[in-house]
Design an enzyme around this catalytic site. Structure first.
Site, short mmCIF file in Angstrom:
data_model
loop_
_atom_site.label_atom_id
_atom_site.label_comp_id
_atom_site.label_asym_id
_atom_site.label_seq_id
_atom_site.Cartn_x
_atom_site.Cartn_y
_atom_site.Cartn_z
N SER A 125 25.87 35.09 32.30
CA SER A 125 25.56 36.08 33.40
C SER A 125 25.37 36.75 32.62
CB SER A 125 27.10 36.44 33.81
OG SER A 125 26.87 37.50 34.47
N TYR A 150 36.70 38.05 31.31
CA TYR A 150 35.66 37.08 32.54
C TYR A 150 34.32 37.42 31.58
CZ TYR A 150 31.69 36.54 34.77
OH TYR A 150 30.25 36.11 35.79
N LYS A 154 32.00 34.30 29.41
CA LYS A 154 30.36 34.21 29.33
C LYS A 154 29.36 34.37 27.96
CE LYS A 154 29.89 33.42 33.50
NZ LYS A 154 30.02 32.28 34.08
C1 UD1 Z 1 29.62 41.60 38.63
C2 UD1 Z 1 30.03 41.13 37.24
C3 UD1 Z 1 28.70 40.34 36.86
C4 UD1 Z 1 28.15 39.01 38.22
C5 UD1 Z 1 28.33 39.13 39.54
C6 UD1 Z 1 28.21 38.62 39.97
C7 UD1 Z 1 30.56 41.98 35.50
C8 UD1 Z 1 30.01 43.65 34.98
N1 UD1 Z 1 30.02 42.03 36.65
O1 UD1 Z 1 27.64 42.37 38.37
O2 UD1 Z 1 29.18 39.64 35.67
O3 UD1 Z 1 27.66 38.30 37.33
O4 UD1 Z 1 29.08 40.42 39.87
O5 UD1 Z 1 27.52 38.94 41.43
O6 UD1 Z 1 30.63 41.86 34.86
N2 UD1 Z 1 29.03 48.11 44.70
C9 UD1 Z 1 29.27 49.11 45.99
N3 UD1 Z 1 30.51 48.56 46.46
C10 UD1 Z 1 31.26 47.19 47.65
C11 UD1 Z 1 30.53 46.32 46.07
C12 UD1 Z 1 29.60 46.78 44.99
O7 UD1 Z 1 28.59 49.67 46.00
O8 UD1 Z 1 31.78 47.27 47.56
C13 UD1 Z 1 27.99 48.19 43.89
C14 UD1 Z 1 28.43 48.58 42.26
O9 UD1 Z 1 29.37 49.31 41.92
C15 UD1 Z 1 27.37 48.14 41.82
C16 UD1 Z 1 26.50 47.22 42.64
O10 UD1 Z 1 27.56 47.08 43.70
O11 UD1 Z 1 26.57 49.33 41.48
C17 UD1 Z 1 26.73 45.59 42.09
O12 UD1 Z 1 27.89 45.47 42.10
P1 UD1 Z 1 28.16 43.58 42.62
O13 UD1 Z 1 27.78 43.52 43.61
O14 UD1 Z 1 30.17 43.81 42.34
O15 UD1 Z 1 27.44 43.31 41.09
P2 UD1 Z 1 27.65 43.77 39.30
O16 UD1 Z 1 29.18 44.37 39.54
O17 UD1 Z 1 26.54 44.09 39.77
#
Ligand code: UD1
Length: 339
Positions: A125, A150, A154
């Protein structure tokens, strides 16, 4: 004679799409999964897309004897290891659960691979890069200290693979995914989060479907153009194709080094707000959302430099973010129709 690929965690979101890609590329695929984080939906979807039943073994990769028996039963040329827990927040609350499962299962895969001379593809990842100093990140960008157990698993599994390749003469590839989203164009397989989704796109589609009241956008005061975080959203079918290219590279002995790492992303940064707006536009609907405080542990911006994958794997992302978001919505509607 066609080669056989074992897909651990093959009933899950990424594993099911990779299984379809491998099978369509002519590989024989064996799926093994303990079904701890999914039901049979994706396995049935895979068989429906392919028009045939694939061998399925219900088993836990933490059970060394079961892994050994599996490798003895099938002549496995390569294994792709997806079977792992993946919730960042849960890993902080329950590190031992993550270390035991994610490390233990991979050690068993490596042990069996050593015994049988099987090549190994590990699903890593972009989380290994932490908060990068420079974007986009290349494979040479430094790994940062993991911010969650997590993420730590990785990094550790990448190192286990590197060391085993060096010592035991097997080949290994780690693919570092950015943010996999979307679903198969058939809408027969996709992401099935249990409970409240942690990831953005399932939260968006569930909000659009009325399962969630309102999407919270975590922070609009980041130092980016619109204040929301930037990510590299990679289409799941494109991502699956990268695995087919990587397995072929291993099995056809085309690797430059016995252990290789590739970023799998689009090279295109998209903000949370841009993604929400693209979802609304392509699907012709309005999403209920609000700005909420930042989520602990989120990095401001990360996206891939995918040049190496293009050069060496001959792989490149092809689907637009709009097409991918349309596929995610089609999948959500398919699921809603079944419930
Ligand atoms: C996370 C994991 C990554 C993993 C991926 C799987 C970390 C830090 N992150 O990535 O390892 O591979 O998930 O898909 O380990 N957001 C919102 N509202 C929500 C959910 C998310 O605003 O309800 C925003 C988050 O702040 C972020 C973006 O959307 O900026 C993407 O979030 P998310 O889909 O959870 O993925 P990551 O955190 O980038």
């Amino acid at each position: 004679m066609s080669k056989t690929v074992l897909v651990s965690g093959g009933a899950g979101f990424i594993g099911s799409h990779v299984t379809v890609g491998l099978s369509q590329a002519g590989y024989d695929v064996v799926i093994a999964d303990n079904m701890s984080n999914c039901d049979e939906t994706n396995y049935k979807g895979v068989c429906a897309i392919l028009g045939k039943q694939l061998p399925f073994v219900k088993m836990d990769f933490c059970d060394a004897a079961a892994v050994d028996a599996l490798f003895n039963k099938y002549r496995i040329d390569a294994v792709i290891h997806f079977a792992a827990y993946k919730a960042v927040g849960e890993s902080v609350a329950e590190p031992l659960k993550y270390y035991k499962n994610n490390l233990g299962s991979f050690l068993n895969v490596l042990e069996a691979s050593r015994a049988h001379g099987t090549h190994v593809l590990f699903s890593s990842s972009a989380t290994v890069y932490g908060e990068p100093e420079k974007t986009p990140v290349t494979e040479e960008s430094p790994r940062q200290e993991a911010t969650s157990p997590y993420g730590n698993t990785k990094q550790m599994c990448e190192d286990f693979l590197r060391d085993c390749v060096r010592a035991y003469g097997i080949h290994g590839i780690a693919l570092r995914y950015f943010n996999p989203i979307g679903a198969h164009p058939s809408a027969l397989i996709g992401e099935l989060p249990r409970g409240v989704p942690n990831n953005l796109v399932p939260y968006i589609t569930q909000t659009a479907a009325g399962k969630r009241e309102c999407l919270s956008i975590f922070g609009n005061d980041y130092p980016t153009e619109d204040g929301t975080c930037l990510r590299d959203y990679i289409d799941i079918v494109d991502l699956a194709k990268a695995h087919v290219c990587a397995v072929t590279r291993m099995l056809e002995d085309k690797m430059d080094e016995p252990y290789e790492i590739f970023n799998i992303g689009t090279g295109r940064p998209v903000s949370v707000l841009e993604l929400v707006k693209a979802f609304e536009k392509v699907n012709g609907l309005k999403l209920n959302y609000k700005i909420a405080p930042r989520r602990a542990g989120d990095v401001t911006a990360i996206w891939a430099d995918p040049t190496l994958a293009e050069k060496k794997l001959g792989w490149k992302a092809t689907r637009s973010v709009e097409d991918t978001l349309a596929s995610a919505w089609a999948w959500e509607k398919h699921i809603a129709g079944k419930n």
